[in-house]
Design an enzyme around this catalytic site. Structure first.
Site, short mmCIF file in Angstrom:
data_model
loop_
_atom_site.label_atom_id
_atom_site.label_comp_id
_atom_site.label_asym_id
_atom_site.label_seq_id
_atom_site.Cartn_x
_atom_site.Cartn_y
_atom_site.Cartn_z
N TRP A 121 -7.68 -7.01 5.70
CA TRP A 121 -6.28 -7.29 6.01
C TRP A 121 -6.15 -8.35 7.09
CZ3 TRP A 121 -3.34 -5.49 2.35
CH2 TRP A 121 -3.70 -4.32 1.67
N VAL B 211 -5.28 0.19 5.82
CA VAL B 211 -3.94 0.46 6.31
C VAL B 211 -3.47 1.76 5.66
CG1 VAL B 211 -3.24 -1.91 6.79
CG2 VAL B 211 -2.97 -1.02 4.46
N TYR C 248 -4.97 6.16 -9.11
CA TYR C 248 -6.17 5.37 -8.72
C TYR C 248 -7.38 5.84 -9.53
CZ TYR C 248 -3.99 2.93 -4.83
OH TYR C 248 -3.22 2.09 -4.08
N CYS D 109 0.82 -1.21 0.00
CA CYS D 109 0.00 0.00 0.00
C CYS D 109 0.86 1.27 0.00
CB CYS D 109 -0.90 -0.02 1.24
SG CYS D 109 -1.82 1.51 1.48
N VAL E 242 -11.81 -1.43 6.23
CA VAL E 242 -10.67 -1.62 7.14
C VAL E 242 -9.43 -1.30 6.33
CG1 VAL E 242 -9.36 -3.33 8.44
CG2 VAL E 242 -11.87 -3.39 8.44
N1 LIG Z 1 -7.50 5.13 4.86
C1 LIG Z 1 -7.50 5.77 3.60
C2 LIG Z 1 -6.34 5.43 2.70
C3 LIG Z 1 -5.57 4.18 2.93
C4 LIG Z 1 -5.97 3.15 1.93
O1 LIG Z 1 -6.74 3.40 1.01
N2 LIG Z 1 -5.40 1.96 2.11
C5 LIG Z 1 -5.80 0.84 1.28
C6 LIG Z 1 -4.67 -0.02 0.82
S1 LIG Z 1 -3.65 0.81 -0.35
C7 LIG Z 1 -6.71 -0.02 2.09
O2 LIG Z 1 -6.37 -0.52 3.13
N3 LIG Z 1 -7.96 -0.15 1.60
C8 LIG Z 1 -8.93 -0.95 2.21
C9 LIG Z 1 -9.21 -2.16 1.41
O3 LIG Z 1 -8.67 -2.30 0.31
O4 LIG Z 1 -9.97 -3.01 1.91
C10 LIG Z 1 -8.82 5.64 2.92
O5 LIG Z 1 -9.77 5.24 3.58
O6 LIG Z 1 -8.95 6.01 1.75
#
Ligand SMILES: N[C@@H](CCC(=O)N[C@@H](CS)C(=O)NCC(=O)O)C(=O)O
Length: 337
Positions: free
Chosen positions: A81, A116, A179, A48, A114
């Site tokens: 995760w 990271v 993205y 990430c 959820v």
């Molecule tokens: N917390 C932020 C950015 C962090 C983010 O997008 N992290 C991704 C991984 S790169 C993640 O954990 N996404 C949750 C998922 O894919 O379930 C958000 O909500 O946009």
């Protein structure tokens, strides 16, 4: 999946939800979370880009002993995760199998994703924050009592306006722009996002042609944020997200800049190309239904000379590079060039 998972695919443009848990860990503990050595655990995926910012900052600032690190499996399942890389499938410090358990301890039934990076309070097992934008700024400015000797100033007070301006442009057009291109619901959204990505990269290359780092002559938070997208560019954004006007390796300035940072202690030693590729290509089945992971690109170039030291600059300012990666945190050979 707030990070751009399959649920982000729909008929409207990709939009990133704001972090819901935005408590801050500060020197004065005003949100109830004072900076304290050994109290918190940083949960990341090395895949990430948002989490990788925090992994790099933690290394550069020498916070490895103060803030422990949990690395999640790059492949999420329907509970998101998970700690399947650890013995017994449990994080050895938090004792949980899924990061979602720490979210549940903080707020029962939270309907959001959820994500990271996440910082978890070890004694209570509760999530403290998943606010990736603020997290690294706080590591740089609130955790100073626990920084290593010789830690760089990643967000120097006298340069914040300029750093903030550069980071805002990098965020919208590059970090998040890839993205928006990758998860565009249609041709027009894709073309707008992809055009903005390469327009901004062109401007950044002009800026970096004559100066080693983005702001001033030392590494700052702005460089960390650009690096985390550049290091993923050819491996995933060029193919999987269709940001393919050119490859990073075809832009002499940005390619040399990215290699310079990659070869700086604290940057490349946190990067796992295997986690990056498997996560993007296998998790986003909405845009890659076969989940086939490409064999390329050839990564050997990351270790070649960059000659950026000829531009001068003092990577760590008055400070020094970080020491070696702590035992147990090394990136496996499968993830390295
Ligand atoms: N917390 C932020 C950015 C962090 C983010 O997008 N992290 C991704 C991984 S790169 C993640 O954990 N996404 C949750 C998922 O894919 O379930 C958000 O909500 O946009």
């Amino acid at each position: 999946m707030s990070g751009g998972g399959n649920a982000s695919l729909g008929h409207k443009a990709f939009s990133r939800s704001p972090s819901h848990f935005a408590d801050r860990i500060t020197a004065d503990g005003r949100d109830g979370w004072p900076v304290a050595a050994g109290r918190y655990r940083l949960v990341v995926s090395r895949a990430c880009p948002w989490a990788s910012r925090a992994v790099i900052s933690r290394r550069l600032l020498g916070l490895e002993n103060a803030l422990s690190l949990a690395v999640a499996d790059p492949i999420q399942d329907d509970r998101s995760w998970r700690f399947t890389l650890d013995p017994g499938g449990r994080d050895p410090v938090l004792g949980i199998r899924f990061l979602g358990e720490a979210y549940d301890r903080r707020e029962t039934g939270y309907p959001g994703g959820v994500s990271v990076p996440a910082v978890v309070d070890v004694p209570s097992g509760q999530l403290v924050t998943n606010d990736y934008q603020q997290l690294t700024l706080d590591l740089a400015t609130e955790w100073t009592a626990l920084h290593r000797e010789g830690a760089p100033e990643l967000y120097p007070a006298g340069r914040r306006d300029e750093i903030d301006t550069v980071m805002a442009e990098v965020y919208s057009d590059v970090n998040n722009g890839v993205y928006r291109a990758g998860f565009a619901p249609g041709q027009q959204d894709y073309e707008e996002a992809c055009t903005a990505v390469f327009r901004r990269l062109g401007l950044l290359a002009e800026r970096l042609a004559g100066q080693r780092y983005l702001v001033g002559d030392t590494i700052t938070e702005a460089d960390i944020r650009l690096f985390t997208t550049l290091v993923r560019f050819d491996a995933v954004y060029h193919g999987h997200f269709k940001c393919n006007r050119w490859k990073l390796t075809e832009n002499p300035v940005l390619w040399a800049y990215a290699r310079d940072l990659y070869q700086t202690p604290g940057f490349g030693d946190t990067v796992d190309f295997d986690h990056i590729k498997r996560h993007y290509y296998q998790v986003h089945t909405g845009i890659n239904p076969t989940a086939v992971v490409p064999l390329g690109p050839d990564l050997a170039g990351w270790l070649t000379p960059h000659h950026r030291e000829e531009l001068g600059g003092r990577p760590f300012g008055e400070g020094t590079p970080p020491g070696p990666v702590p035992a147990g945190e090394e990136v496996p050979v499968t993830g390295r060039p």
